[in-house]
Write a protein that holds these residues in place. Structure first.
Motif, PDB file in Angstrom:
ATOM      1  N   THR A  41     137.015  -8.273  50.907  1.00 47.02           N
ATOM      2  CA  THR A  41     137.007  -6.961  50.255  1.00 47.02           C
ATOM      3  C   THR A  41     135.832  -6.845  49.301  1.00 47.02           C
ATOM      4  OG1 THR A  41     138.433  -7.769  48.473  1.00 47.02           O
ATOM      5  CG2 THR A  41     139.501  -6.809  50.402  1.00 47.02           C
ATOM      6  N   ASN A  42     135.374  -5.624  49.107  1.00 43.90           N
ATOM      7  CA  ASN A  42     134.200  -5.411  48.276  1.00 43.90           C
ATOM      8  C   ASN A  42     134.474  -5.666  46.796  1.00 43.90           C
ATOM      9  OD1 ASN A  42     131.448  -4.838  48.632  1.00 43.90           O
ATOM     10  ND2 ASN A  42     131.690  -2.798  47.749  1.00 43.90           N
ATOM     11  N   ASP A  43     135.744  -5.595  46.391  1.00 40.02           N
ATOM     12  CA  ASP A  43     136.067  -5.869  44.992  1.00 40.02           C
ATOM     13  C   ASP A  43     136.478  -7.321  44.766  1.00 40.02           C
ATOM     14  OD1 ASP A  43     138.503  -5.935  46.205  1.00 40.02           O
ATOM     15  OD2 ASP A  43     139.405  -4.319  45.039  1.00 40.02           O
ATOM     16  N   GLY A  44     136.451  -8.127  45.827  1.00 39.45           N
ATOM     17  CA  GLY A  44     136.769  -9.541  45.681  1.00 39.45           C
ATOM     18  C   GLY A  44     138.230  -9.838  45.431  1.00 39.45           C
ATOM     19  N   LYS A  45     139.106  -8.898  45.764  1.00 41.75           N
ATOM     20  CA  LYS A  45     140.536  -9.101  45.541  1.00 41.75           C
ATOM     21  C   LYS A  45     141.287  -9.018  46.863  1.00 41.75           C
ATOM     22  CE  LYS A  45     140.424  -7.002  40.919  1.00 41.75           C
ATOM     23  NZ  LYS A  45     140.962  -5.922  40.054  1.00 41.75           N
ATOM     24  N   GLY A  46     142.445  -9.666  46.887  1.00 42.89           N
ATOM     25  CA  GLY A  46     143.281  -9.610  48.072  1.00 42.89           C
ATOM     26  C   GLY A  46     144.113  -8.341  48.083  1.00 42.89           C
ATOM     27  N   HIS A  47     144.191  -7.678  49.208  1.00 40.27           N
ATOM     28  CA  HIS A  47     144.973  -6.452  49.347  1.00 40.27           C
ATOM     29  C   HIS A  47     145.994  -6.652  50.462  1.00 40.27           C
ATOM     30  CE1 HIS A  47     142.318  -3.936  46.770  1.00 40.27           C
ATOM     31  NE2 HIS A  47     141.412  -4.814  47.172  1.00 40.27           N
ATOM     32  N   LYS A  48     147.191  -7.035  50.079  1.00 35.14           N
ATOM     33  CA  LYS A  48     148.215  -7.252  51.094  1.00 35.14           C
ATOM     34  C   LYS A  48     148.743  -5.930  51.634  1.00 35.14           C
ATOM     35  CE  LYS A  48     149.930 -11.758  49.571  1.00 35.14           C
ATOM     36  NZ  LYS A  48     151.135 -12.538  49.169  1.00 35.14           N
ATOM     37  N   CYS A  49     149.092  -5.961  52.876  1.00 34.73           N
ATOM     38  CA  CYS A  49     149.682  -4.776  53.506  1.00 34.73           C
ATOM     39  C   CYS A  49     150.969  -4.406  52.763  1.00 34.73           C
ATOM     40  CB  CYS A  49     149.971  -5.072  54.971  1.00 34.73           C
ATOM     41  SG  CYS A  49     150.898  -3.783  55.818  1.00 34.73           S
ATOM     42  N   PRO A  50     151.139  -3.133  52.378  1.00 35.12           N
ATOM     43  CA  PRO A  50     152.338  -2.739  51.622  1.00 35.12           C
ATOM     44  C   PRO A  50     153.617  -2.782  52.455  1.00 35.12           C
ATOM     45  CG  PRO A  50     151.041  -0.805  52.193  1.00 35.12           C
ATOM     46  CD  PRO A  50     150.216  -1.994  52.580  1.00 35.12           C
ATOM     47  N   VAL A  51     153.478  -2.825  53.768  1.00 35.42           N
ATOM     48  CA  VAL A  51     154.663  -2.838  54.628  1.00 35.42           C
ATOM     49  C   VAL A  51     155.178  -4.258  54.841  1.00 35.42           C
ATOM     50  CG1 VAL A  51     155.556  -2.292  56.928  1.00 35.42           C
ATOM     51  CG2 VAL A  51     154.017  -0.681  55.774  1.00 35.42           C
ATOM     52  N   CYS A  52     154.279  -5.172  55.239  1.00 34.18           N
ATOM     53  CA  CYS A  52     154.715  -6.545  55.551  1.00 34.18           C
ATOM     54  C   CYS A  52     154.432  -7.520  54.423  1.00 34.18           C
ATOM     55  CB  CYS A  52     154.043  -7.041  56.827  1.00 34.18           C
ATOM     56  SG  CYS A  52     152.248  -7.263  56.676  1.00 34.18           S
ATOM     57  N   HIS A  53     153.804  -7.041  53.348  1.00 29.89           N
ATOM     58  CA  HIS A  53     153.497  -7.880  52.174  1.00 29.89           C
ATOM     59  C   HIS A  53     152.626  -9.080  52.525  1.00 29.89           C
ATOM     60  CE1 HIS A  53     156.478  -5.475  50.056  1.00 29.89           C
ATOM     61  NE2 HIS A  53     157.351  -5.759  51.015  1.00 29.89           N
ATOM     62  N   GLY A  54     151.748  -8.889  53.501  1.00 29.37           N
ATOM     63  CA  GLY A  54     150.791  -9.934  53.838  1.00 29.37           C
ATOM     64  C   GLY A  54     151.222 -10.883  54.930  1.00 29.37           C
ATOM     65  N   SER A  55     152.458 -10.773  55.413  1.00 30.17           N
ATOM     66  CA  SER A  55     152.939 -11.714  56.432  1.00 30.17           C
ATOM     67  C   SER A  55     152.456 -11.368  57.826  1.00 30.17           C
ATOM     68  CB  SER A  55     154.465 -11.746  56.438  1.00 30.17           C
ATOM     69  OG  SER A  55     154.993 -10.534  56.963  1.00 30.17           O
ATOM     70  N   GLY A  56     152.090 -10.105  58.052  1.00 28.56           N
ATOM     71  CA  GLY A  56     151.683  -9.677  59.379  1.00 28.56           C
ATOM     72  C   GLY A  56     152.846  -9.306  60.273  1.00 28.56           C
ATOM     73  N   MET A  57     154.079  -9.474  59.761  1.00 25.44           N
ATOM     74  CA  MET A  57     155.271  -9.189  60.548  1.00 25.44           C
ATOM     75  C   MET A  57     156.218  -8.284  59.769  1.00 25.44           C
ATOM     76  SD  MET A  57     154.667 -10.918  63.318  1.00 25.44           S
ATOM     77  CE  MET A  57     156.222 -10.992  64.191  1.00 25.44           C
ATOM     78  N   GLU A  58     156.876  -7.415  60.508  1.00 25.48           N
ATOM     79  CA  GLU A  58     157.912  -6.569  59.926  1.00 25.48           C
ATOM     80  C   GLU A  58     159.279  -7.123  60.301  1.00 25.48           C
ATOM     81  OE1 GLU A  58     157.537  -2.094  59.783  1.00 25.48           O
ATOM     82  OE2 GLU A  58     155.961  -2.563  61.255  1.00 25.48           O
ATOM     83  N   VAL A  59     160.189  -7.083  59.344  1.00 29.82           N
ATOM     84  CA  VAL A  59     161.557  -7.516  59.599  1.00 29.82           C
ATOM     85  C   VAL A  59     162.447  -6.285  59.633  1.00 29.82           C
ATOM     86  CG1 VAL A  59     163.475  -8.925  58.800  1.00 29.82           C
ATOM     87  CG2 VAL A  59     161.134  -9.720  58.466  1.00 29.82           C
ATOM     88  N   GLU A  60     163.024  -6.029  60.778  1.00 24.24           N
ATOM     89  CA  GLU A  60     163.909  -4.879  60.950  1.00 24.24           C
ATOM     90  C   GLU A  60     165.360  -5.362  60.849  1.00 24.24           C
ATOM     91  OE1 GLU A  60     165.062  -1.512  64.305  1.00 24.24           O
ATOM     92  OE2 GLU A  60     163.360  -2.879  64.633  1.00 24.24           O
TER      93      GLU A  60
END
Length: 357
Positions: A157-176
């Motif tokens: 990222t251009n700001d040098g920070k991690g931006h986790k996905c707001p849906v999966c919180h960085g896991s890459g997977m959704e839990v239904e």
């Protein structure tokens, strides 16, 4: 209502277990059921390993936290595992390096939608002289490999920070989660928001690495050449390969070529030969000569008269170090041939004719 899991039983510890005992139990079980260890197993074995890996991670997450543990011991079970990724705990504990080494099959598998947790290996070829192969030791080589981008600290990222996905919180997977007939069912699938990357999309990518989090650079690496290594062999330097987003580098695989030597021949990895041509008269009359060895010392050949062409004088332990056995040396052979004179003088011809009468 969700059935309460017996976290103590899952980790195989008593309710009085100390923090160190819980940590030790988790590490042992995490290594045993890590998905990469079961990469070549059956589908049933893979699913069982992933399920157990998740259970031991949940158990450790609760029992390693004094507040959560107290809540659990008092009958509470209201723990939020939404977006929970068991690999996060594994990496937080040091990943493969923190668990005493890697698994034989490599680290290419996927778990919970995460990308590989070890960088790829870098292969490089180096040319050594026979003397360098004999002595082994430290060498510096130039290698091109991926390094963590210094501008964005590997976040891409251009700001040098991690931006986790707001849906999966960085896991890459959704839990239904679905509830039917008083039963709770969970189903995991690739996150529809980030498509399995674990990253949010509402940020500018790093201008230097283009969002990879890695940049390809030339680096000077010091490697330890094994004594006695032979042409075509390779050795590994742990952690000196490509970096990856999780911080565990791949390995550096060094493939060795040995330059031809004008004095020595190497018929196999441990033995050496030197071919020496001597005047025909010395073959007939005998001679005494010194010959150099690969270690810098010298040996003496004391040949008697009428030395046969191709006769070998063997010097035990004067060859190459045995890289495979981890000790001992091969042999060194000096092979004698003779040189015929280009032309005979009348005197030489007369002497030879009289000699054979």
């Amino acid at each position: 209502m969700t059935e309460k899991k017996d976290y103590y039983s899952i980790l195989g510890v008593s309710k009085e277990a100390s923090e160190d005992e819980i940590k030790k139990a988790y590490r042992k079980l995490a290594m045993e059921c890590h998905p990469d260890r079961w990469a070549n197993g059956t589908e049933a074995e893979k699913k069982a390993a992933e399920s157990k890996f998740k259970d031991v991670a949940e158990a450790y997450e609760v029992l390693s936290d004094p507040q959560k543990r107290a809540q659990y011991d008092n009958g509470g079970m209201d723990f939020d595992f939404g977006g929970f990724d068991p690999m996060d705990i594994f990496m937080r504990m040091g990943g493969m390096s923190g668990f005493g080494g890697g698994f034989g099959g490599g680290f290419g598998s996927m778990f919970g939608g995460r990308r590989v947790n070890k960088g790829s290996d870098v292969h490089v070829e180096v040319m050594l002289t026979l003397e360098e192969a004999y002595s082994g030791g430290k060498r510096t080589i130039q290698v091109q490999k991926d390094k963590v981008c210094a501008y964005c600290n590997g976040h891409g990222t251009n700001d040098g920070k991690g931006h986790k996905c707001p849906v999966c919180h960085g896991s890459g997977m959704e839990v239904e989660v679905r509830v039917s007939a008083n039963q709770r069912f969970t189903q995991t699938h690739i996150c529809s928001k980030c498509h399995g990357t674990g990253m949010a999309t509402s940020f500018k990518t790093c201008y230097k690495c283009g969002g990879r989090g890695l940049v390809s650079e030339w680096a000077i690496e010091e490697v330890d050449v094994p004594r006695g290594i032979a042409d075509g062999m390779a050795f590994k330097e742990d952690g000196k390969g490509n970096a990856c987003e999780n911080g565990i580098n791949g390995d550096l695989i060094v493939h060795v070529k040995i330059a031809p030597n004008q004095y020595f021949e190497r018929p196999d990895p441990i033995n050496l030969i030197h071919y020496e041509s001597v005047p025909f008269a010395e073959v007939l009359l005998g001679f005494k000569k010194e010959f150099k060895c690969i270690d810098g010392s010298k040996v003496t050949v004391n040949a008697k008269e009428l030395t046969k062409p191709g006769e070998a004088f063997i010097f035990k332990g004067k060859g190459m170090p045995n890289v495979m056995a981890g000790g001992g040396y091969g042999d060194y052979a000096v092979v004698i041939n003779y040189e015929l004179p280009k032309k005979l003088t009348n005197k030489q011809r007369e002497l030879l004719e009289n000699f054979y009468k």
